[in-house]
Scaffold this active site. Sequence first.
Site, PDB file in Angstrom:
ATOM      1  N   ASP A  80     -15.181   2.127   7.542  1.00 17.94           N
ATOM      2  CA  ASP A  80     -14.136   3.018   7.043  1.00 17.94           C
ATOM      3  C   ASP A  80     -14.652   3.877   5.905  1.00 17.94           C
ATOM      4  O   ASP A  80     -14.346   5.069   5.828  1.00 17.94           O
ATOM      5  CB  ASP A  80     -12.917   2.218   6.571  1.00 17.94           C
ATOM      6  CG  ASP A  80     -11.912   3.133   5.890  1.00 17.94           C
ATOM      7  OD1 ASP A  80     -11.375   4.016   6.579  1.00 17.94           O
ATOM      8  OD2 ASP A  80     -11.684   2.993   4.679  1.00 17.94           O
ATOM      9  N   LYS A 112      -8.728  -1.896   6.110  1.00 13.16           N
ATOM     10  CA  LYS A 112      -8.996  -2.477   4.785  1.00 13.16           C
ATOM     11  C   LYS A 112      -7.957  -3.536   4.437  1.00 13.16           C
ATOM     12  O   LYS A 112      -8.292  -4.598   3.891  1.00 13.16           O
ATOM     13  CB  LYS A 112      -9.000  -1.365   3.718  1.00 13.16           C
ATOM     14  CG  LYS A 112     -10.240  -0.487   3.767  1.00 13.16           C
ATOM     15  CD  LYS A 112     -10.205   0.623   2.758  1.00 13.16           C
ATOM     16  CE  LYS A 112      -9.156   1.665   3.086  1.00 13.16           C
ATOM     17  NZ  LYS A 112      -9.372   2.971   2.464  1.00 13.16           N
ATOM     18  N   HIS A 153       0.854  -1.191   0.000  1.00 13.96           N
ATOM     19  CA  HIS A 153       0.000   0.000   0.000  1.00 13.96           C
ATOM     20  C   HIS A 153       0.883   1.232   0.000  1.00 13.96           C
ATOM     21  O   HIS A 153       1.822   1.339   0.781  1.00 13.96           O
ATOM     22  CB  HIS A 153      -0.910   0.042   1.237  1.00 13.96           C
ATOM     23  CG  HIS A 153      -1.748   1.286   1.273  1.00 13.96           C
ATOM     24  ND1 HIS A 153      -2.933   1.403   0.578  1.00 13.96           N
ATOM     25  CD2 HIS A 153      -1.551   2.479   1.872  1.00 13.96           C
ATOM     26  CE1 HIS A 153      -3.432   2.605   0.753  1.00 13.96           C
ATOM     27  NE2 HIS A 153      -2.613   3.277   1.544  1.00 13.96           N
TER      28      HIS A 153
END
Length: 433
Positions: A167, A193, A88
């Site tokens: 979220d 996530k 990420h």
Amino acid sequence: MNAVEAFDAVDLIRTKRDRGELSTDQIDWLVDAYTRGYVADEQMSAMTMAIFLNGMTRREIRDMTMAMIASGERMDFSGLGKPTTDKHSTGGVGDKITLPLMPLVACFGVAVPQLSGRGLGHTGGTLDKLESIPGWRAELSNDEMFAQLRDVGGVICAAGTGLAPADKKLYALRDITGTVEAIPLIASSIMSKKIAEGTGALVLDVKFGSGAFLQDIDRSRELARTMVELGQDAGVATSALLTNMNVPLGLTIGNANEVRESVEVLAGGGPADIRELTIALAREMLELAGVADADVEAALDDGRAMDTWRASIRAQGGDPDAALPVAREQHVVTADRDGVLVRQEALPFGIAAWRLGAGRARKEDPVQHAAGIDLHVKPGDVVRSGQPLFTLHADEPARFARALDAVAGAWEIGDAGSAVQDGGPLIAERIGR
């Protein structure tokens, strides 16, 4: 008759406002009650501002993350029979690393479930870039995703709506209440996530510098450490690289042009900084997944990564050989003197690409896939008067003026021997293990 609620939102807001700690049960209730609509947006707005101003302990952040995961489904890749690893990035200007990275890592028998997003503001979204490939689709069912991970080894696709719905609701609220930059909320948003996604290993590319979400390296380091701790607490092998975003990454900013540059990297070429960061992240991802001493450079140079890229594009309906869109209009900016390019600020170039149509101001806005900027020189390069410095691409020429306003003063040519902007090394630090 309505059920009696376990807590009162106003009491919890007061606790955090007065710098107190929320208990695990209080946080679980708050996230659940907000997700089901019992806690109102204005109450959660007050809570997010209290968190922004007063922070949270490591335990509170962990509880917040786990409560957000519990609000939806969790994916499980254990049936694949091979390790999973993901990356990420906190986002930046010209950051197209996911595109060459996924197929490179997947070459080594590790599954890469890269659930990605769309761009908002000056940072481009991975899905927007890939959607410039004719036929390619981002939305896959869970069955399609599993099949592609099994058969191709990697997938880049949209995250399902079932992952951490709390979220999604909270992120939209933070966006309009000035609380996006709260580190406990950024960390719990990203990690809820990623943990729910079910990957076994995770590498975080946390940017700092002028084109980054958090410009200050100390805040970026704090975010990286917080997220690594959250991952490790949840049983996910997690590490982070702190990387420099003072200068745009690579030579392209946009969508279709970033895909072109990614394919150059997969062909063994491309800009040195894109190749360096792709290789560093690939090594980190593979090491966390238990693959030691992988020769990732050879896999870029001998075509293995390119083969996996082409297979993944085809698996999602795209044509890897199709021509990518080209903008109808272009505007070239040239050097007005001989010298050396001594400065090139990332953020203004990101904003200029956005104004050309490469990004969006609202989530529902379309992007123009051919819009963007090609850089012809980087800091330290010698330039001659009249030489192209960068080219703006847009479908509507009316967009050029505002894009040029954005980059006014963002680059500078100095005399030979002048001090060149020193953003420091591309990879500043490694955090974890």
